[in-house]
Design an enzyme around this catalytic site. Sequence first.
Site, PDB file in Angstrom:
ATOM      1  N   GLY A  18       0.857  -1.188   0.000  1.00  0.00           N
ATOM      2  CA  GLY A  18       0.000   0.000   0.000  1.00  0.00           C
ATOM      3  C   GLY A  18       0.889   1.233   0.000  1.00  0.00           C
ATOM      4  O   GLY A  18       1.976   1.189   0.553  1.00  0.00           O
ATOM      5  N   GLY A  20       0.296   5.426   0.477  1.00  0.00           N
ATOM      6  CA  GLY A  20      -0.645   6.541   0.638  1.00  0.00           C
ATOM      7  C   GLY A  20       0.098   7.832   0.335  1.00  0.00           C
ATOM      8  O   GLY A  20       1.026   7.848  -0.446  1.00  0.00           O
ATOM      9  N   GLY A  21      -0.277   8.895   0.957  1.00  0.00           N
ATOM     10  CA  GLY A  21       0.322  10.202   0.683  1.00  0.00           C
ATOM     11  C   GLY A  21       1.820  10.185   0.862  1.00  0.00           C
ATOM     12  O   GLY A  21       2.580  10.085  -0.084  1.00  0.00           O
ATOM     13  N   PHE A  22       2.233  10.207   2.126  1.00  0.00           N
ATOM     14  CA  PHE A  22       3.675  10.309   2.360  1.00  0.00           C
ATOM     15  C   PHE A  22       4.232   9.010   2.933  1.00  0.00           C
ATOM     16  O   PHE A  22       5.320   8.975   3.447  1.00  0.00           O
ATOM     17  CB  PHE A  22       3.957  11.451   3.344  1.00  0.00           C
ATOM     18  CG  PHE A  22       3.097  11.386   4.574  1.00  0.00           C
ATOM     19  CD1 PHE A  22       1.947  12.163   4.694  1.00  0.00           C
ATOM     20  CD2 PHE A  22       3.404  10.504   5.607  1.00  0.00           C
ATOM     21  CE1 PHE A  22       1.135  12.078   5.827  1.00  0.00           C
ATOM     22  CE2 PHE A  22       2.590  10.404   6.736  1.00  0.00           C
ATOM     23  CZ  PHE A  22       1.459  11.193   6.839  1.00  0.00           C
ATOM     24  N   ALA A  23       3.439   7.923   2.879  1.00  0.00           N
ATOM     25  CA  ALA A  23       3.933   6.674   3.465  1.00  0.00           C
ATOM     26  C   ALA A  23       3.702   5.536   2.490  1.00  0.00           C
ATOM     27  O   ALA A  23       2.782   5.595   1.669  1.00  0.00           O
ATOM     28  CB  ALA A  23       3.183   6.377   4.763  1.00  0.00           C
ATOM     29  N   LYS A  24       4.565   4.529   2.596  1.00  0.00           N
ATOM     30  CA  LYS A  24       4.225   3.298   1.878  1.00  0.00           C
ATOM     31  C   LYS A  24       4.322   2.161   2.881  1.00  0.00           C
ATOM     32  O   LYS A  24       5.078   2.245   3.864  1.00  0.00           O
ATOM     33  CB  LYS A  24       5.129   3.088   0.668  1.00  0.00           C
ATOM     34  CG  LYS A  24       6.520   2.621   0.936  1.00  0.00           C
ATOM     35  CD  LYS A  24       7.277   2.460  -0.394  1.00  0.00           C
ATOM     36  CE  LYS A  24       8.758   2.656  -0.146  1.00  0.00           C
ATOM     37  NZ  LYS A  24       9.517   2.811  -1.381  1.00  0.00           N
ATOM     38  N   VAL A  25       3.509   1.136   2.661  1.00  0.00           N
ATOM     39  CA  VAL A  25       3.460   0.018   3.600  1.00  0.00           C
ATOM     40  C   VAL A  25       4.003  -1.225   2.905  1.00  0.00           C
ATOM     41  O   VAL A  25       3.533  -1.561   1.815  1.00  0.00           O
ATOM     42  CB  VAL A  25       2.015  -0.238   4.079  1.00  0.00           C
ATOM     43  CG1 VAL A  25       1.975  -1.408   5.052  1.00  0.00           C
ATOM     44  CG2 VAL A  25       1.438   1.012   4.734  1.00  0.00           C
ATOM     45  N   LYS A  40       5.586   0.533   7.858  1.00  0.00           N
ATOM     46  CA  LYS A  40       5.153   1.791   7.250  1.00  0.00           C
ATOM     47  C   LYS A  40       6.409   2.645   7.133  1.00  0.00           C
ATOM     48  O   LYS A  40       7.037   2.962   8.141  1.00  0.00           O
ATOM     49  CB  LYS A  40       4.131   2.456   8.169  1.00  0.00           C
ATOM     50  CG  LYS A  40       3.357   3.603   7.572  1.00  0.00           C
ATOM     51  CD  LYS A  40       2.163   3.878   8.483  1.00  0.00           C
ATOM     52  CE  LYS A  40       1.616   5.273   8.374  1.00  0.00           C
ATOM     53  NZ  LYS A  40       0.483   5.487   9.311  1.00  0.00           N
ATOM     54  N   ASP A 133     -10.182  10.464  11.857  1.00  0.00           N
ATOM     55  CA  ASP A 133     -10.094  10.079  10.443  1.00  0.00           C
ATOM     56  C   ASP A 133     -10.650   8.665  10.254  1.00  0.00           C
ATOM     57  O   ASP A 133     -10.059   7.844   9.549  1.00  0.00           O
ATOM     58  CB  ASP A 133      -8.627  10.152   9.969  1.00  0.00           C
ATOM     59  CG  ASP A 133      -8.527  10.117   8.438  1.00  0.00           C
ATOM     60  OD1 ASP A 133      -7.439   9.828   7.912  1.00  0.00           O
ATOM     61  OD2 ASP A 133      -9.560  10.366   7.791  1.00  0.00           O
ATOM     62  N   LYS A 135     -12.512   5.992   8.650  1.00  0.00           N
ATOM     63  CA  LYS A 135     -13.070   5.742   7.317  1.00  0.00           C
ATOM     64  C   LYS A 135     -12.721   4.299   6.935  1.00  0.00           C
ATOM     65  O   LYS A 135     -11.846   3.693   7.564  1.00  0.00           O
ATOM     66  CB  LYS A 135     -12.461   6.726   6.300  1.00  0.00           C
ATOM     67  CG  LYS A 135     -10.953   6.670   6.207  1.00  0.00           C
ATOM     68  CD  LYS A 135     -10.410   7.772   5.303  1.00  0.00           C
ATOM     69  CE  LYS A 135      -8.886   7.739   5.274  1.00  0.00           C
ATOM     70  NZ  LYS A 135      -8.307   8.841   4.514  1.00  0.00           N
ATOM     71  N   ASN A 138      -9.285   2.788   6.941  1.00  0.00           N
ATOM     72  CA  ASN A 138      -8.560   2.684   8.214  1.00  0.00           C
ATOM     73  C   ASN A 138      -9.106   1.585   9.113  1.00  0.00           C
ATOM     74  O   ASN A 138      -8.840   1.570  10.308  1.00  0.00           O
ATOM     75  CB  ASN A 138      -8.614   4.026   8.958  1.00  0.00           C
ATOM     76  CG  ASN A 138      -7.729   5.061   8.283  1.00  0.00           C
ATOM     77  OD1 ASN A 138      -6.843   4.707   7.500  1.00  0.00           O
ATOM     78  ND2 ASN A 138      -8.000   6.331   8.540  1.00  0.00           N
TER      79      ASN A 138
END
Length: 341
Positions: A18, A20-25, A40, A133, A135, A138
Amino acid sequence: MVRYIALKGLYDLEKTIGSGGFAKVKLATHIATGEKVAIKIMDKISLGDDLPRVKLEVQALKTLLHQHICRLYQVIETDSHYFMVIEYCSGGELFDHIGIEKNRLSETESRKFFRQIVSAVAYLHSLGYAHRDLKPENVLLDREENLKLIDFGLCAKPKNGIDSHLQTSCGSPTYAAPELILGKKYLGSEVDIWSMGVLLYALLCGFLPFDDNSIENLYRKILSGKYDEPSWLSSSSKRLIRAMLQIDPKKRITIQELCNHPWITAGFLNPVSFVHKTNFEKDDDVLSTMSAICGEHASDIWRKLVKSDRTDYRTATYLLLLDRKLRGLSLRISPSAKSHF
Ligand SMILES: O=C(Nc1ccc2c(c1)CCNCC2)c1ccc(-c2cn[nH]c2)cc1OCc1ccccc1
């Protein structure tokens, strides 16, 4: 495969699952125990002024010990990156689990999952935190389909407690409460209740209560508080959703009322309690497994663990061995790990 020196000998990185914005998992293996973890990875450059969010999330996750909140095992910081070693949730996102064909869950299955969300959020609020947050992305599932809340990058712990007002507008509009999108002062606990109402609606209906491609239409719909009530919704679930999606936050159901709501308790012996994992519980089997490898006395290992900031490799090894034991698996440590804790 990019080699991160900081992880050498500690974790074997596998595929990216995964970003996202400023992170990758990335998936990874904790070498000492062979256990799967998620890492992360955030680089400080692209984090920019979001850097404080990471510290906030680490601080929150170190404090939050709950069976439905994703566990933080270790934090590694280098000049250029943050690595957060987190509990492995191989079930992926709850909403992917619902699957395309069904696209919605039965009331009974929705209740099973929703009670777990309520338990985690009630615990969060009891410690003065708000997630802010909530949603579908998450809400993950682990290998036993237990629900895990993730991403506490936006969670807030207002200095004078959960009942003091927040102002920052954050989170995604689709799940955001009216007072939040109006930029008013709001209570974190009240906006979390609204977002949980949106989640419950999505579980029971398979689509969102407020949705629109244009942001101003979306805002208009949220501020109107009007949404469809499909025919398959029971009157009890309609009543609960209405109580959560109240435009006026003062009229919205509170987390305590939610724990005892008839829809929540139907078919269960007791209301949702936010009994959580106790803090660090001492386990002699795990400690003796560790002491056999590193030659230190179990009591010394335990003393160091309790005194540590709970985000080092020794802590990760202890917690992952404890997880293995709780799952009835053998306790083993690879000898190579000896030098790392
Ligand atoms: O363990 C995590 N995810 C995860 C692990 C294994 C698998 C999947 C997912 C689904 C994809 N198929 C392979 C199996 C996992 C753990 C923690 C966090 C996390 C905790 N704070 N912030 C992030 C994020 C995680 O993921 C993000 C994700 C990636 C793909 C889809 C769904 C979710």
